[in-house]
Write a protein that holds these residues in place. Structure first.
Motif, short mmCIF file in Angstrom:
data_model
loop_
_atom_site.label_atom_id
_atom_site.label_comp_id
_atom_site.label_asym_id
_atom_site.label_seq_id
_atom_site.Cartn_x
_atom_site.Cartn_y
_atom_site.Cartn_z
N ILE A 195 40.92 33.70 46.89
CA ILE A 195 42.05 34.63 46.85
C ILE A 195 41.87 35.73 47.89
O ILE A 195 42.84 36.25 48.44
N GLY A 196 40.63 36.05 48.19
CA GLY A 196 40.37 37.07 49.20
C GLY A 196 40.83 36.70 50.58
O GLY A 196 41.02 37.57 51.44
N THR A 197 41.03 35.41 50.85
CA THR A 197 41.51 34.97 52.17
C THR A 197 43.02 35.00 52.28
O THR A 197 43.56 34.89 53.37
N TYR A 198 43.73 35.15 51.16
CA TYR A 198 45.19 35.05 51.17
C TYR A 198 45.89 36.07 52.06
O TYR A 198 46.91 35.73 52.69
N THR A 240 38.27 28.98 38.80
CA THR A 240 36.85 28.81 39.10
C THR A 240 36.36 29.96 39.98
O THR A 240 37.16 30.70 40.58
N VAL A 241 35.06 30.06 40.08
CA VAL A 241 34.44 31.07 40.93
C VAL A 241 34.91 30.92 42.38
O VAL A 241 35.30 31.90 43.02
N LEU A 242 34.90 29.71 42.90
CA LEU A 242 35.31 29.49 44.29
C LEU A 242 36.77 29.86 44.50
O LEU A 242 37.11 30.52 45.49
N ALA A 266 34.64 31.24 52.15
CA ALA A 266 34.47 31.69 50.76
C ALA A 266 33.09 31.32 50.25
O ALA A 266 32.44 32.12 49.56
N ILE A 267 32.61 30.14 50.59
CA ILE A 267 31.27 29.72 50.18
C ILE A 267 30.21 30.61 50.83
O ILE A 267 29.21 30.99 50.19
N GLN A 268 30.41 30.97 52.09
CA GLN A 268 29.48 31.88 52.75
C GLN A 268 29.42 33.23 52.03
O GLN A 268 28.34 33.82 51.90
N CYS A 269 30.57 33.70 51.59
CA CYS A 269 30.60 34.97 50.86
C CYS A 269 29.88 34.85 49.52
O CYS A 269 29.18 35.78 49.10
N ARG A 279 51.27 29.08 53.04
CA ARG A 279 50.15 28.29 53.56
C ARG A 279 49.01 28.27 52.55
O ARG A 279 48.68 29.29 51.95
N ARG A 280 48.43 27.12 52.36
CA ARG A 280 47.29 26.99 51.48
C ARG A 280 46.01 27.17 52.29
O ARG A 280 45.98 26.89 53.49
N PRO A 281 44.93 27.61 51.64
CA PRO A 281 43.66 27.76 52.36
C PRO A 281 43.20 26.43 52.94
O PRO A 281 43.32 25.39 52.30
#
Length: 247
Positions: A98-101, A91-93, A118-121, A108-110
């Motif tokens: 993935i950018g936070t990984y 999905t888009v979200l 991610a939603i703010q981005c 560790r999971r997000p």
């Protein structure tokens, strides 16, 4: 102002044929830089070699004053859309998450705060309403905005984008360039492979002009000289006239 990228004598070849020859340059932090040149000039090859995505024959480089390995978490890369598998079931979200990984520890999971970021981005690129869509369901411009959101989620210092405006609608292009300019105002550095010279003056502060070798690097005004442009494009006068460089 520090140094974002320093390159010395970079050479890259494919099967014995030179793709990039002897490029040396230094990019200061906080700049919005376009990489331009004719088709086959080695623009994407140059970018991938800088990012260590393809091997180089020789040359040295540093990113943010250190090696690519040490600076990896501070770098965001948006590849060409043609290099992405848009049928991948994500999905888009999740794509933006993935950018936070890079900032998560192993296994560790997000967490909630990562999803909120991610939603703010996504909100910043105007794509929050599409968060549950599969990425292949989006238009070209929407896909590019999602991958810019993923880059923003990395909280990077140096952004590399390879042909981000190809196949996108005007609204998406305007959104993307505005965000890139805002990043530079915040002290980030942005380097973009670009093909449309007619917009170079509006989009960039500096230009790297390549045709396998470095033809010129400097401000847009310095690079956009008739003799310099014609040297890179090898006498394509009709094309040069079309972009407004008088001969």
């Amino acid at each position: 102002m520090g140094t974002a990228l320093a390159i010395e004598d970079l050479h890259v070849s494919y099967y014995g044929t030179d793709a990039v020859k002897g490029v040396s340059l230094t990019v200061e932090t906080g700049k919005l830089v376009g990489i331009i040149g004719p088709n086959g000039a080695g623009k994407s090859t140059f970018l991938k070699a800088v990012l260590n995505l393809i091997p180089k024959d020789k040359g040295t480089l540093s990113i943010l004053g250190t090696s690519i390995q040490q600076a990896r978490k501070k770098i965001a890369y948006v590849p060409q859309r043609s290099n992405i598998d848009w049928d991948f079931p994500i999905t888009v979200l999740d794509a933006v998450l993935i950018g936070t990984y890079p900032h998560l520890n192993w296994f560790r999971r997000p967490k909630k705060e990562h999803k909120e970021w991610a939603i703010q981005c996504l909100e910043r690129v105007g794509m929050q309403e599409f968060s549950r869509r599969q990425i292949g369901e989006l238009s070209g411009g929407q896909q590019q905005r999602v991958f810019l959101a993923r880059a923003l989620a990395q909280k990077a210092e140096l952004f590399f984008l390879d042909e981000p405006f190809v196949g996108v609608d005007m609204t998406s292009e305007e959104t993307i360039i505005q965000i890139l300019k805002e990043l530079c105002e915040q002290g980030k550095t942005v380097i973009v492979v670009h093909h449309d010279l007619s917009k170079a003056n509006d989009y960039f502060q500096e230009l790297i002009l390549l045709n396998k070798e470095l033809v010129s690097y400097g401000t847009v005004e310095e690079v956009f000289q008739p003799d310099i442009i014609s040297k890179a494009y090898r006498g394509q006068f009709a094309f040069i006239n079309e972009i407004g460089v008088s001969m």
